[in-house]
Motif scaffolding. Structure first.
Motif, PDB file in Angstrom:
ATOM      1  N   ALA A 263       0.826  -1.197   0.000  1.00 24.54           N
ATOM      2  CA  ALA A 263       0.000   0.000   0.000  1.00 24.54           C
ATOM      3  C   ALA A 263       0.865   1.253   0.000  1.00 24.54           C
ATOM      4  CB  ALA A 263      -0.926   0.016   1.216  1.00 24.54           C
ATOM      5  N   GLY A 264       0.273   2.350  -0.438  1.00 25.06           N
ATOM      6  CA  GLY A 264       0.921   3.638  -0.379  1.00 25.06           C
ATOM      7  C   GLY A 264       0.238   4.537   0.625  1.00 25.06           C
ATOM      8  N   HIS A 265       0.035   5.792   0.232  1.00 22.53           N
ATOM      9  CA  HIS A 265      -0.523   6.780   1.152  1.00 22.53           C
ATOM     10  C   HIS A 265      -2.043   6.697   1.267  1.00 22.53           C
ATOM     11  CE1 HIS A 265      -0.373  10.276   3.656  1.00 22.53           C
ATOM     12  NE2 HIS A 265      -1.022  11.048   2.803  1.00 22.53           N
ATOM     13  N   ALA A 266      -2.668   5.812   0.500  1.00 23.03           N
ATOM     14  CA  ALA A 266      -4.138   5.716   0.556  1.00 23.03           C
ATOM     15  C   ALA A 266      -4.582   4.260   0.590  1.00 23.03           C
ATOM     16  CB  ALA A 266      -4.766   6.441  -0.629  1.00 23.03           C
ATOM     17  N   PRO A 267      -4.259   3.517   1.642  1.00 26.25           N
ATOM     18  CA  PRO A 267      -4.640   2.105   1.687  1.00 26.25           C
ATOM     19  C   PRO A 267      -6.145   1.892   1.737  1.00 26.25           C
ATOM     20  CG  PRO A 267      -3.845   2.802   3.824  1.00 26.25           C
ATOM     21  CD  PRO A 267      -3.576   3.932   2.868  1.00 26.25           C
ATOM     22  N   HIS A 268      -6.887   2.875   2.243  1.00 22.26           N
ATOM     23  CA  HIS A 268      -8.340   2.739   2.279  1.00 22.26           C
ATOM     24  C   HIS A 268      -8.932   2.746   0.866  1.00 22.26           C
ATOM     25  CE1 HIS A 268      -7.273   6.916   2.213  1.00 22.26           C
ATOM     26  NE2 HIS A 268      -8.514   7.343   2.164  1.00 22.26           N
ATOM     27  N   LEU A 269      -8.161   3.238  -0.107  1.00 23.87           N
ATOM     28  CA  LEU A 269      -8.586   3.198  -1.500  1.00 23.87           C
ATOM     29  C   LEU A 269      -7.992   2.005  -2.238  1.00 23.87           C
ATOM     30  CD1 LEU A 269      -8.168   6.964  -2.503  1.00 23.87           C
ATOM     31  CD2 LEU A 269     -10.162   5.836  -1.514  1.00 23.87           C
ATOM     32  N   SER A 270      -6.696   1.771  -2.052  1.00 22.21           N
ATOM     33  CA  SER A 270      -6.014   0.727  -2.814  1.00 22.21           C
ATOM     34  C   SER A 270      -6.099  -0.649  -2.165  1.00 22.21           C
ATOM     35  CB  SER A 270      -4.538   1.102  -2.992  1.00 22.21           C
ATOM     36  OG  SER A 270      -3.868   1.146  -1.740  1.00 22.21           O
ATOM     37  N   HIS A 271      -6.150  -0.698  -0.836  1.00 23.50           N
ATOM     38  CA  HIS A 271      -6.162  -1.956  -0.092  1.00 23.50           C
ATOM     39  C   HIS A 271      -7.231  -1.901   1.018  1.00 23.50           C
ATOM     40  CE1 HIS A 271      -2.248  -1.991  -2.031  1.00 23.50           C
ATOM     41  NE2 HIS A 271      -2.076  -3.258  -1.712  1.00 23.50           N
ATOM     42  N   PRO A 272      -8.495  -1.727   0.654  1.00 19.35           N
ATOM     43  CA  PRO A 272      -9.529  -1.544   1.691  1.00 19.35           C
ATOM     44  C   PRO A 272      -9.673  -2.739   2.625  1.00 19.35           C
ATOM     45  CG  PRO A 272     -10.526  -1.870  -0.470  1.00 19.35           C
ATOM     46  CD  PRO A 272      -9.072  -1.663  -0.700  1.00 19.35           C
ATOM     47  N   ALA A 273      -9.509  -3.958   2.106  1.00 13.60           N
ATOM     48  CA  ALA A 273      -9.659  -5.136   2.980  1.00 13.60           C
ATOM     49  C   ALA A 273      -8.558  -5.166   4.031  1.00 13.60           C
ATOM     50  CB  ALA A 273      -9.638  -6.412   2.144  1.00 13.60           C
ATOM     51  N   GLU A 274      -7.332  -4.877   3.610  1.00 13.21           N
ATOM     52  CA  GLU A 274      -6.217  -4.868   4.554  1.00 13.21           C
ATOM     53  C   GLU A 274      -6.360  -3.740   5.570  1.00 13.21           C
ATOM     54  OE1 GLU A 274      -6.055  -5.151   1.345  1.00 13.21           O
ATOM     55  OE2 GLU A 274      -4.745  -6.817   0.778  1.00 13.21           O
ATOM     56  N   PHE A 275      -6.849  -2.594   5.107  1.00 12.82           N
ATOM     57  CA  PHE A 275      -7.032  -1.474   6.037  1.00 12.82           C
ATOM     58  C   PHE A 275      -8.151  -1.797   7.029  1.00 12.82           C
ATOM     59  CE2 PHE A 275      -8.572   2.675   7.448  1.00 12.82           C
ATOM     60  CZ  PHE A 275      -7.385   3.316   7.749  1.00 12.82           C
ATOM     61  N   ALA A 276      -9.248  -2.361   6.537  1.00 14.80           N
ATOM     62  CA  ALA A 276     -10.348  -2.746   7.432  1.00 14.80           C
ATOM     63  C   ALA A 276      -9.885  -3.781   8.448  1.00 14.80           C
ATOM     64  CB  ALA A 276     -11.524  -3.272   6.619  1.00 14.80           C
ATOM     65  N   ALA A 277      -9.028  -4.713   8.019  1.00 10.87           N
ATOM     66  CA  ALA A 277      -8.512  -5.721   8.944  1.00 10.87           C
ATOM     67  C   ALA A 277      -7.632  -5.081  10.014  1.00 10.87           C
ATOM     68  CB  ALA A 277      -7.719  -6.785   8.173  1.00 10.87           C
ATOM     69  N   ALA A 278      -6.809  -4.106   9.615  1.00 13.23           N
ATOM     70  CA  ALA A 278      -5.974  -3.404  10.598  1.00 13.23           C
ATOM     71  C   ALA A 278      -6.836  -2.651  11.603  1.00 13.23           C
ATOM     72  CB  ALA A 278      -5.031  -2.438   9.881  1.00 13.23           C
ATOM     73  N   LEU A 279      -7.901  -2.027  11.120  1.00 12.85           N
ATOM     74  CA  LEU A 279      -8.800  -1.310  12.029  1.00 12.85           C
ATOM     75  C   LEU A 279      -9.514  -2.287  12.963  1.00 12.85           C
ATOM     76  CD1 LEU A 279     -10.340   1.103  13.109  1.00 12.85           C
ATOM     77  CD2 LEU A 279     -11.817   0.999  11.086  1.00 12.85           C
ATOM     78  N   THR A 280      -9.936  -3.421  12.437  1.00 14.04           N
ATOM     79  CA  THR A 280     -10.613  -4.417  13.278  1.00 14.04           C
ATOM     80  C   THR A 280      -9.696  -4.909  14.391  1.00 14.04           C
ATOM     81  OG1 THR A 280     -12.000  -5.123  11.416  1.00 14.04           O
ATOM     82  CG2 THR A 280     -11.767  -6.656  13.265  1.00 14.04           C
ATOM     83  N   ARG A 281      -8.423  -5.180  14.054  1.00 13.82           N
ATOM     84  CA  ARG A 281      -7.466  -5.600  15.087  1.00 13.82           C
ATOM     85  C   ARG A 281      -7.263  -4.496  16.111  1.00 13.82           C
ATOM     86  NH1 ARG A 281      -5.091  -8.263  10.599  1.00 13.82           N
ATOM     87  NH2 ARG A 281      -3.774  -6.471  10.108  1.00 13.82           N
ATOM     88  N   HIS A 282      -7.196  -3.259  15.645  1.00 10.20           N
ATOM     89  CA  HIS A 282      -7.035  -2.123  16.561  1.00 10.20           C
ATOM     90  C   HIS A 282      -8.222  -2.043  17.524  1.00 10.20           C
ATOM     91  CE1 HIS A 282      -6.426   2.060  17.879  1.00 10.20           C
ATOM     92  NE2 HIS A 282      -7.706   2.247  17.585  1.00 10.20           N
ATOM     93  N   LEU A 283      -9.432  -2.184  17.009  1.00  8.10           N
ATOM     94  CA  LEU A 283     -10.612  -2.113  17.873  1.00  8.10           C
ATOM     95  C   LEU A 283     -10.623  -3.258  18.876  1.00  8.10           C
ATOM     96  CD1 LEU A 283     -13.318  -1.137  15.223  1.00  8.10           C
ATOM     97  CD2 LEU A 283     -12.274   0.360  16.936  1.00  8.10           C
TER      98      LEU A 283
END
Length: 289
Positions: A263-283
């Motif tokens: 991913a680059g500076h916009a993972p929520h656009l380019s890698h949404p599944a990976e970003f959502a997974a990172a947020l889920t782990r954070h929560l």
């Protein structure tokens, strides 16, 4: 990723709401997919709430996703000159009015700065923060590796501001996206309608550029405060913001750092599944803390 193609919507049991919130002389356009655990999303420069469209449907059941257009962006108004402290106050107002006074906060780029400043100045309503590559460029001052990066970014942003002042919003967006934020393949992240949205929001970027306090992040308050922090960083993003994230992690040793490979500076656009997974782990981690 073509942002004009929306992700699969959440289950029908999710309650969708939208409206307008008056705060600090502005009206903020907001949107929620309501469940139980509130998460407020803060977008970056030129952007608006739709940048999170690929992430929100991938979040686990029980998450209330609250997205809004920052003042001066898309559906939200902005009376007079806009400064970052107003964006911070707006975020706190969104938390207080739309989530019952307590929420996790997710921020991207300039929105990451807003999220961190809110955690430093108003920790009570901020349960936790996950931010992607906040552009705290002053941290690179005097750094033998980072200083040239800082100077290059400063020169590009100065040209971006000059383009906006000259009425060349599309040129400003292209220069900022390619040289400062997303790299030469930035058009793959933004379809034509989204590029038009970025150009329409360019004037607010100019106000951010002119704001003398837009980097006024109190790291001491964050280090001493109670708010759990996770930084996400891409392996393929701009070297300057990757180095800034590393410095922030050193200054805030209690924070967690999660790297999103590819991913680059916009993972929520380019890698949404990976970003959502990172947020889920954070929560999950902050709920257990």
């Amino acid at each position: 990723m073509d942002l004009a193609t929306r992700a699969t919507p959440p289950p029908a049991t999710t309650i969708h709401r939208s409206g307008r919130l008056r705060t600090g002389g502005a009206e903020l356009s907001w949107h929620t997919a309501q469940a139980t655990t509130p998460v407020v999303f803060v977008h970056g420069s030129f952007d608006d709430h739709t940048s999170w469209d690929g992430v929100v449907p991938l979040l686990p059941p029980g998450v209330t996703a609250v997205r809004y257009d920052r003042r001066g962006h898309s559906g939200s108004s902005a009376p007079g000159r806009t400064v970052i402290h107003e964006h911070v106050d707006d975020l706190v107002a969104v938390i207080n009015e739309l989530t019952g006074g307590s929420a996790h906060v997710v921020g991207h780029s300039y929105g990451a700065l807003v999220a961190l400043m809110a955690a430093a100045r108003h920790p009570e309503p901020v349960r936790s923060v996950l931010v992607h590559e906040p552009p705290v460029f002053p941290l690179l001052a005097g750094d033998p590796v980072g200083e040239p990066m800082r100077e290059a970014a400063r020169a590009h942003v100065g040209t971006v501001a000059a383009y906006i002042e000259a009425g060349r919003a599309e040129d400003a967006v292209a220069l900022f996206a390619e040289k400062v934020a997303f790299g030469e393949h930035w058009r793959e992240l933004f379809a034509g309608p989204q590029r038009a949205m970025l150009a329409a929001n360019a004037r607010t970027f100019l106000e951010q550029f002119r704001d003398p306090d837009h980097y006024a992040l109190d790291l001491a308050a964050l280090a001493a405060g109670p708010v759990p922090i996770t930084f996400t960083v891409g392996t393929d993003g701009p070297p300057a913001v990757r180095r800034i994230t590393g410095i922030l992690a050193e200054r805030l040793p209690a924070a967690t750092v999660h790297t999103i490979v590819g991913a680059g500076h916009a993972p929520h656009l380019s890698h949404p599944a990976e970003f959502a997974a990172a947020l889920t782990r954070h929560l999950d981690r902050t709920r257990r803390a």
